[in-house]
Write a protein that holds these residues in place. Structure first.
Motif, short mmCIF file in Angstrom:
data_model
loop_
_atom_site.label_atom_id
_atom_site.label_comp_id
_atom_site.label_asym_id
_atom_site.label_seq_id
_atom_site.Cartn_x
_atom_site.Cartn_y
_atom_site.Cartn_z
N SER A 168 59.72 38.64 41.51
CA SER A 168 58.78 39.11 42.52
C SER A 168 58.99 38.41 43.86
O SER A 168 59.01 39.04 44.92
CB SER A 168 57.34 38.88 42.04
N MET A 169 59.17 37.10 43.80
CA MET A 169 59.37 36.33 45.02
C MET A 169 60.69 36.71 45.68
O MET A 169 60.76 36.86 46.91
CB MET A 169 59.34 34.85 44.69
N LEU A 170 61.73 36.88 44.89
CA LEU A 170 63.03 37.27 45.42
C LEU A 170 62.94 38.61 46.13
O LEU A 170 63.48 38.80 47.24
CB LEU A 170 64.05 37.34 44.28
N HIS A 171 62.26 39.56 45.53
CA HIS A 171 62.11 40.89 46.12
C HIS A 171 61.37 40.80 47.46
O HIS A 171 61.80 41.39 48.46
CB HIS A 171 61.34 41.79 45.14
N ASP A 172 60.27 40.06 47.50
CA ASP A 172 59.48 39.95 48.72
C ASP A 172 60.25 39.25 49.83
O ASP A 172 60.23 39.67 51.00
CB ASP A 172 58.18 39.20 48.44
N LEU A 173 60.96 38.16 49.49
CA LEU A 173 61.69 37.42 50.50
C LEU A 173 62.86 38.23 51.05
O LEU A 173 63.20 38.13 52.24
CB LEU A 173 62.20 36.09 49.93
N ASP A 174 63.49 39.02 50.20
CA ASP A 174 64.58 39.88 50.66
C ASP A 174 64.07 40.86 51.70
O ASP A 174 64.74 41.12 52.71
CB ASP A 174 65.19 40.62 49.46
N ILE A 175 62.88 41.40 51.49
CA ILE A 175 62.29 42.32 52.46
C ILE A 175 61.92 41.58 53.74
O ILE A 175 62.20 42.06 54.86
CB ILE A 175 61.05 43.01 51.85
N GLN A 176 61.32 40.41 53.61
CA GLN A 176 60.93 39.64 54.79
C GLN A 176 62.13 39.28 55.65
O GLN A 176 62.08 39.33 56.88
CB GLN A 176 60.19 38.37 54.38
N ASP A 177 63.24 38.92 54.98
CA ASP A 177 64.42 38.49 55.72
C ASP A 177 64.99 39.60 56.60
O ASP A 177 65.62 39.33 57.62
CB ASP A 177 65.49 38.00 54.73
N LYS A 178 64.76 40.84 56.21
CA LYS A 178 65.28 41.96 57.01
C LYS A 178 64.57 42.11 58.34
O LYS A 178 65.07 42.75 59.25
CB LYS A 178 65.15 43.26 56.21
N HIS A 179 63.39 41.51 58.46
CA HIS A 179 62.56 41.72 59.64
C HIS A 179 62.40 40.48 60.51
O HIS A 179 62.15 40.59 61.70
CB HIS A 179 61.17 42.21 59.22
N ARG A 180 62.54 39.29 59.92
CA ARG A 180 62.31 38.10 60.72
C ARG A 180 62.92 36.88 60.05
O ARG A 180 63.21 36.89 58.86
CB ARG A 180 60.80 37.86 60.91
N GLN A 264 68.26 26.85 43.96
CA GLN A 264 68.86 26.43 42.69
C GLN A 264 68.12 27.06 41.51
O GLN A 264 68.75 27.50 40.54
CB GLN A 264 68.84 24.90 42.60
N GLN A 265 66.80 27.12 41.61
CA GLN A 265 66.02 27.75 40.56
C GLN A 265 66.28 29.25 40.51
O GLN A 265 66.39 29.85 39.44
CB GLN A 265 64.54 27.47 40.77
N PHE A 266 66.39 29.88 41.68
CA PHE A 266 66.70 31.31 41.74
C PHE A 266 68.03 31.61 41.04
O PHE A 266 68.15 32.59 40.31
CB PHE A 266 66.78 31.76 43.20
N ALA A 267 69.03 30.77 41.30
CA ALA A 267 70.35 31.01 40.71
C ALA A 267 70.29 30.93 39.19
O ALA A 267 70.86 31.77 38.48
CB ALA A 267 71.36 30.00 41.26
N VAL A 268 69.59 29.91 38.66
CA VAL A 268 69.48 29.76 37.21
C VAL A 268 68.72 30.92 36.58
O VAL A 268 69.15 31.51 35.59
CB VAL A 268 68.78 28.42 36.87
N GLU A 269 67.58 31.27 37.17
CA GLU A 269 66.74 32.31 36.56
C GLU A 269 67.34 33.69 36.67
O GLU A 269 67.28 34.49 35.73
CB GLU A 269 65.35 32.27 37.20
N THR A 270 67.96 34.01 37.81
CA THR A 270 68.57 35.34 37.93
C THR A 270 69.75 35.47 36.98
O THR A 270 69.98 36.56 36.43
CB THR A 270 69.03 35.61 39.38
N ARG A 271 70.48 34.39 36.75
CA ARG A 271 71.57 34.46 35.78
C ARG A 271 71.03 34.74 34.38
O ARG A 271 71.59 35.53 33.62
CB ARG A 271 72.35 33.15 35.79
N ARG A 272 69.92 34.08 34.04
CA ARG A 272 69.31 34.29 32.74
C ARG A 272 68.83 35.73 32.59
O ARG A 272 69.02 36.36 31.55
CB ARG A 272 68.15 33.30 32.57
N CYS A 273 68.22 36.26 33.64
CA CYS A 273 67.74 37.64 33.60
C CYS A 273 68.89 38.63 33.46
O CYS A 273 68.82 39.58 32.69
CB CYS A 273 66.94 37.96 34.87
N LEU A 274 69.95 38.40 34.21
CA LEU A 274 71.10 39.31 34.15
C LEU A 274 71.74 39.29 32.76
O LEU A 274 72.16 40.33 32.24
CB LEU A 274 72.13 38.92 35.22
N ASP A 275 71.81 38.11 32.16
CA ASP A 275 72.39 38.02 30.81
C ASP A 275 71.56 38.82 29.81
O ASP A 275 72.12 39.47 28.91
CB ASP A 275 72.48 36.56 30.38
#
Length: 302
Positions: A168-180, A264-275
């Motif tokens: 959820s946080m990754l999704h929101d931050l990705d959207i925020q980064d597109k604007h500011r 670092q936490q994002f990298a670990v968790e997204t890898r786990r989710c993708l697996d």
């Protein structure tokens, strides 16, 4: 819709779970996106480390004009390349988020399938059952039941922890980064040692100094970060220069998060989710159940 429906709870979906293998029966794009995100994370960490090591960032004690206090003034002679760090952060977030869209696209096209509404195929992040049902209707209901179930267990509405989740946080931050720009830089002084830096003009003064640190200010050269209120007239008797800990942070839902440990936490968790999306949950043994519990994200600032 093809009528594919998830299996009933606690029922095996099939005898041999589908395992998606890059370059064999599935696209390499999700892993390429995840790997590229890690490249951007490493680049940001390296650039920040080099800047921090080479830039003599300090905090100088400056006597106030009224001689009743000392301002703590930031000295950043080389400036802060925050825009460059922000670009690396945005690229990392975008690639991590894109990896999940790539998985969704691959699932929709698995075994040469052709989705009826290809523009609807994106990785869903659903906060409630209603949004999940909309996603199922849009395209998920057309794919294999095993893939439906893997997508479903990733959804925030399937657990009730109440904390922030990485997806959820990754999704929101990705959207925020597109604007500011979303990065802030702050200095953490931990404690201020006042000994030997000043003395009261009247040696009989019984005032007790207090330190006031300011919030909601942009860290930059010449910015007053705080003030030592002496309570009476003072004179400087020694030079006081502090070396602060510099923090790169972002604000998400009113909380400050230190960017480096968060990534670092994002990298670990997204890898786990993708697996899990690629191979499903591991088969349970006699001592544990096959379940997935998402990592929660909390503020890393002190």
């Amino acid at each position: 819709m093809s009528g594919n429906a998830p299996a009933e709870d606690n029922q095996p979906l099939f005898a041999r779970p589908i395992r998606l293998v890059d370059g064999v029966n599935f696209s390499t794009w999700p892993d390429l996106k995840w790997s590229r995100a890690n490249t951007h994370i490493a680049a940001m960490q390296s650039k920040f480390g080099e800047w921090h090591a080479s830039a003599p960032v300090s905090v100088e004690a400056v006597l106030r004009d009224d001689r009743q206090g000392i301002d703590l003034v930031a000295r950043v002679p080389r400036g802060i390349p925050k825009h460059e760090w922000s670009l690396d952060l945005g690229d990392a977030l975008h690639n991590l988020r894109s990896a999940f869209d790539a998985v969704a696209w691959g699932m929709a096209h698995f075994n040469d399938a052709q989705p009826t509404r290809p523009k609807n195929v994106t990785f869903p992040i659903c906060e409630d059952e209603k949004r999940w049902k909309e996603a199922v209707k849009a395209w998920i209901g057309d794919i294999h039941p095993a893939f439906q179930e893997r997508l479903r267990i990733m959804q925030p509405f399937t657990y009730a922890s109440g904390g922030l989740t990485v997806l959820s946080m990754l999704h929101d931050l990705d959207i925020q980064d597109k604007h500011r720009e979303i990065l802030t830089v702050s200095a953490d002084l931990h404690s201020v040692n006042l000994s030997g830096s000043f003395e009261y003009e009247n040696h009989d003064t019984a005032a007790m100094p207090r330190v006031e640190m300011y919030s909601d200010i942009k860290f930059a050269d010449g910015v007053v970060l705080g003030t030592i209120h002496a309570g009476a007239h003072i004179r400087m008797v020694g030079e006081m220069i502090l070396r602060p800990e510099i923090k790169v942070q972002l604000i998400y839902e009113s909380a400050a998060h230190d960017v480096v440990p968060m990534l670092q936490q994002f990298a670990v968790e997204t890898r786990r989710c993708l697996d899990i999306l690629m191979s499903g949950l591991a088969e349970p043994d006699e001592s544990e159940e096959a379940e997935w519990t998402p990592m929660e994200v909390g503020p890393h600032s002190a």
